[in-house]
Write an enzyme that holds these catalytic residues in place. Structure first.
Site, mmCIF file in Angstrom:
data_model
loop_
_atom_site.group_PDB
_atom_site.id
_atom_site.type_symbol
_atom_site.label_atom_id
_atom_site.label_comp_id
_atom_site.label_asym_id
_atom_site.label_seq_id
_atom_site.Cartn_x
_atom_site.Cartn_y
_atom_site.Cartn_z
ATOM 1 N N GLU A 122 -8.358 -2.590 -2.836
ATOM 2 C CA GLU A 122 -8.497 -1.877 -1.561
ATOM 3 C C GLU A 122 -8.079 -0.408 -1.674
ATOM 4 O O GLU A 122 -7.404 0.153 -0.811
ATOM 5 C CB GLU A 122 -7.696 -2.592 -0.474
ATOM 6 C CG GLU A 122 -8.179 -4.020 -0.249
ATOM 7 C CD GLU A 122 -7.416 -4.763 0.826
ATOM 8 O OE1 GLU A 122 -7.994 -5.681 1.428
ATOM 9 O OE2 GLU A 122 -6.237 -4.436 1.069
ATOM 10 N N ASN A 134 0.873 -1.172 0.000
ATOM 11 C CA ASN A 134 0.000 0.000 0.000
ATOM 12 C C ASN A 134 0.915 1.228 0.000
ATOM 13 O O ASN A 134 1.400 1.661 1.044
ATOM 14 C CB ASN A 134 -0.912 0.007 1.227
ATOM 15 C CG ASN A 134 -1.933 -1.116 1.178
ATOM 16 O OD1 ASN A 134 -2.518 -1.391 0.137
ATOM 17 N ND2 ASN A 134 -2.147 -1.778 2.303
ATOM 18 N N GLU A 146 -1.101 -12.045 11.013
ATOM 19 C CA GLU A 146 -2.243 -11.140 11.086
ATOM 20 C C GLU A 146 -3.488 -11.840 11.613
ATOM 21 O O GLU A 146 -4.201 -11.303 12.467
ATOM 22 C CB GLU A 146 -2.514 -10.553 9.704
ATOM 23 C CG GLU A 146 -3.699 -9.598 9.654
ATOM 24 C CD GLU A 146 -3.923 -9.021 8.274
ATOM 25 O OE1 GLU A 146 -4.911 -8.274 8.111
ATOM 26 O OE2 GLU A 146 -3.130 -9.319 7.347
ATOM 27 N N ASP A 194 -7.941 -14.432 2.302
ATOM 28 C CA ASP A 194 -6.969 -13.515 2.897
ATOM 29 C C ASP A 194 -6.252 -14.134 4.090
ATOM 30 O O ASP A 194 -6.455 -13.696 5.219
ATOM 31 C CB ASP A 194 -7.664 -12.217 3.316
ATOM 32 C CG ASP A 194 -6.684 -11.098 3.646
ATOM 33 O OD1 ASP A 194 -5.497 -11.238 3.342
ATOM 34 O OD2 ASP A 194 -7.119 -10.081 4.205
ATOM 35 N N ARG A 235 0.496 -8.445 -7.851
ATOM 36 C CA ARG A 235 -0.337 -9.192 -6.912
ATOM 37 C C ARG A 235 -1.734 -9.419 -7.481
ATOM 38 O O ARG A 235 -2.344 -8.509 -8.066
ATOM 39 C CB ARG A 235 -0.426 -8.472 -5.564
ATOM 40 C CG ARG A 235 0.925 -8.354 -4.873
ATOM 41 C CD ARG A 235 0.822 -7.624 -3.547
ATOM 42 N NE ARG A 235 0.400 -8.505 -2.476
ATOM 43 C CZ ARG A 235 -0.615 -8.251 -1.652
ATOM 44 N NH1 ARG A 235 -1.360 -7.182 -1.820
ATOM 45 N NH2 ARG A 235 -0.903 -9.086 -0.682
#
Length: 655
Positions: free
Chosen positions: A266, A183, A373, A345, A299
């Site tokens: 996203e 990101n 995560e 995910d 990705r």
């Protein structure tokens, strides 16, 4: 590795022959070990395995093209151990292999064994931010302190720590790193242009250990950085801008590895804004990198993150296949499509992504998540090598077909779990996951439990004191089944995302149930699960080739551990194990907590066999893991008891 791991090598007479930066590194490692343990090392500009008997170990850089740049051969005969390699990286890997073998490298005889990595790229993607993000902090999904590379908008400049990190990665078998978040925010975008010098400094520190540096870039860079009005991949001015920017990158870092891109995902910009395909976008960057031998890792994490939860036809699990499989064969040879190992995910349990078996004309890399995560955030012990091994051994085309580890020609990529914590990964036992990334990338068919034992032997037992076998047994006990233990007290039978929104730590059964993220379990008073069958559901099961499409299509043939990922079933549905879904939920929550409590006690019993500070760090994490496991147990069991009205068959307390 503690210095003691080098005793067997450092007490011998060693010859290191060959020239080059990495040969210098090999010599430096051997010299330090010999200085500590009384051995001797000789450096020769040129030398071969025919050197005289004065040496116990020969580490020789030679020409043997069939073994490739990272390959090496180890042999032992006439009382000498000989490692030969065709490339400098191979000699470095050969050195660390000798260290792994320890005294066994110098015992008996060994016929020549050729070693080479099955996957040419074994890469870590760091989700490190240059500037501190107001929500995600310095490292997005980072659970091991701050970034090794960046602090408060600047380069850290602690290059000795970066060099030590390169050493750690090389010892694990990892050979590439992307140094910033996928990101890409404003500060990170500038690493491509006016801040490329910061990246070059990192590359300089990693290079002596054979680690290639990569960079995450924003697809909108021509607009954000270049002042263009468009980032359309088919526009000549855009192509020229990327060509110029890439030329300047290679001027600063001649061995630069390439770009990592998250696009149309996203909120990140991508080619969809211009009516172009992801092949158009990836090929734009591939063409810019091609003159220098670079690679773009593109990705495949592209899906609708503004989904209407009322819409049962839109299925996030379908997205990567629907977007990318029609593009098979359209990507350049130096474009790698980076596919998450599961379709959603990085959940505790997912099926293997059907994309991996459906794009034979495209270079694919499988992406895993070392940073925990959704598996305890390095506050819980969760050794992930068994999960990753199942993925890499999966045969998308059936029993006679190739395994995932044979199909992913683009390599193995893991989201990094390392930071500036003194223990690198926050939880000392989470380093087992970092080690497994490199070793499974080298040998995807390796026994994950054997790798765990290997890590224990290298990391703990050299300094275990008087009772190394008790230490080994204790570490095996707390680590080997820890993934399944975590699964038992968290999300059952392939359900995911029963986590607190945002930070994703701890239970919230309905936390994402009415969100736009497409992460639903659809529990009601009658049953639970997502119908992904072709007959009555979203059709996701049909994305698989035979025999898996048929296996997953029916609740009667679907494996228990994935049942609720593929089917909505009544609470009274009987599993292959013989118990009902609701009773399985109750039983496994209680079992999971009991197993964490037992692991905590086992770890406590190892006091005195482990460094006091390290023992205390893990003991503190176990207290938190047990607290959180109890919370998971009570919230999940209470939720489904209230939904179903079915009592626990064993009469245990459910709130």
């Amino acid at each position: 590795m503690p210095p003691e791991a080098f005793r067997a090598l450092g007490s011998r007479r060693v010859l290191v022959s060959g020239t080059g930066l990495l040969v210098d590194t090999v010599h430096g490692e051997v010299a330090a070990a010999c200085e500590r343990f009384g051995g001797t090392v000789t450096r020769a500009r040129e030398g071969t395995a025919s050197a005289g008997p004065a040496y116990d170990l020969l580490l020789c850089l030679e020409e043997a093209a069939e073994r490739g740049d990272e390959g090496f051969t180890l042999a032992r005969e006439r009382g000498r151990t000989v490692v030969t390699a065709t490339g400098q990286r191979g000699l470095l890997h050969g050195l660390f292999h000798v260290v792994r073998l320890g005294a066994a490298a110098f015992d008996g005889g060994h016929a020549p064994e050729a070693h080479r990595p099955a996957l040419a790229t074994r890469m870590l993607d760091h989700w490190d931010n240059v500037a501190v993000h107001p929500v995600m902090g310095q490292v997005e999904r980072g659970y091991a302190g701050g970034s090794l590379f960046w602090r408060d908008g600047r380069a850290r400049g602690d290059l000795e720590r970066v060099r030590a990190y390169g050493r750690l990665l090389a010892a694990c078998g990892i050979n590439a790193v992307s140094v910033n978040n996928v990101n890409v925010h404003e500060a990170e975008a500038h690493l491509l242009t006016d801040r490329i010098g910061d990246v070059a400094d990192i590359a300089d520190a990693l290079r002596p250990y054979g680690i290639t540096t990569h960079l995450s870039v924003t697809f909108a860079a021509p607009v954000v950085l270049g002042g263009l009005t468009t980032a359309d991949p088919l526009q000549e001015e855009v192509r020229a801008w990327w060509a110029g920017a890439t030329e300047r990158v290679y001027a600063a870092i001649p061995d630069f590895g390439g770009y990592v891109v998250k696009a149309d995902s996203e909120g990140q910009p991508g080619p969809f804004a211009y009516g172009r395909s992801h092949a158009d976008g990836a090929n734009l960057l591939a063409d810019a990198l091609a003159p220098y031998g670079g690679t773009v890792h593109w990705r495949a994490f592209v899906y609708d993150h503004r989904q209407d939860w009322r819409d049962r036809t839109t299925d996030r699990a379908r997205a990567a296949y629907d977007h990318f499989v029609p593009l098979d064969g359209a990507f350049r040879d130096n474009a790698v499509l980076q596919v998450k190992h599961g379709p959603v995910d990085f959940q505790t349990r997912e099926p293997v992504s059907p994309v991996i078996g459906a794009m034979p004309r495209t270079r694919l890399a499988v992406e895993i998540q070392a940073t925990q995560e959704y598996t305890g955030q390095q506050r819980h012990v969760c050794a992930l090598a068994p999960m990753w091994s199942q993925v890499l051994r999966f045969r998308p085309g059936g029993a006679a077909a190739a395994r995932v580890g044979e199909l992913v020609r683009g390599g193995l990529v893991a989201v990094s779990n390392a930071g500036d914590d003194p223990y690198w990964t926050g939880h000392p036992l989470a380093q087992a996951n970092l080690y497994a990334v490199g070793r499974l990338g080298w040998r995807p068919d390796a026994d994950p439990l054997a790798l765990l034992d290997e890590w224990i032997e290298l990391t703990f037992t050299p300094e275990a004191g008087p009772d190394p076998e008790r230490l080994r047994a204790g570490l095996r006990a707390v680590l080997r089944d820890s993934w399944r233990t975590y699964e038992k007290y968290t999300a059952p039978l392939g359900v995911g995302f029963m986590v607190q929104p945002g930070h994703h730590y701890g239970p919230s059964v309905d936390g994402y149930e009415y969100s736009p993220w497409g992460t639903y379990h659809f529990a009601d008073r009658n049953g639970i699960g997502v119908d992904r069958s072709r007959a009555t559901g979203t059709g996701y099961a049909g994305q698989y080739a035979a025999p898996w499409a048929e296996v997953y299509e029916s609740a009667g043939t679907c494996p228990d551990e994935l049942l609720l990922f593929f089917h909505h079933v009544p609470y009274g549905h009987v599993l292959h194990s013989g118990t009902t879904v609701i009773q399985h939920i109750y039983d496994t929550r209680f079992e999971g907590v009991a197993e964490v409590a037992a692991a905590r006690e086992t770890w406590a019993s190892l006091a005195g066999l482990v460094d006091d500070a390290r023992h205390a760090r893990v003991a503190g994490r176990y207290e938190e893991q047990l607290r959180c496991a109890r919370e998971w147990r009570d919230q999940v069991n209470s939720y489904f008891f209230r939904k179903s009205g079915v009592p626990d068959a064993h009469g245990r307390r459910i709130h």
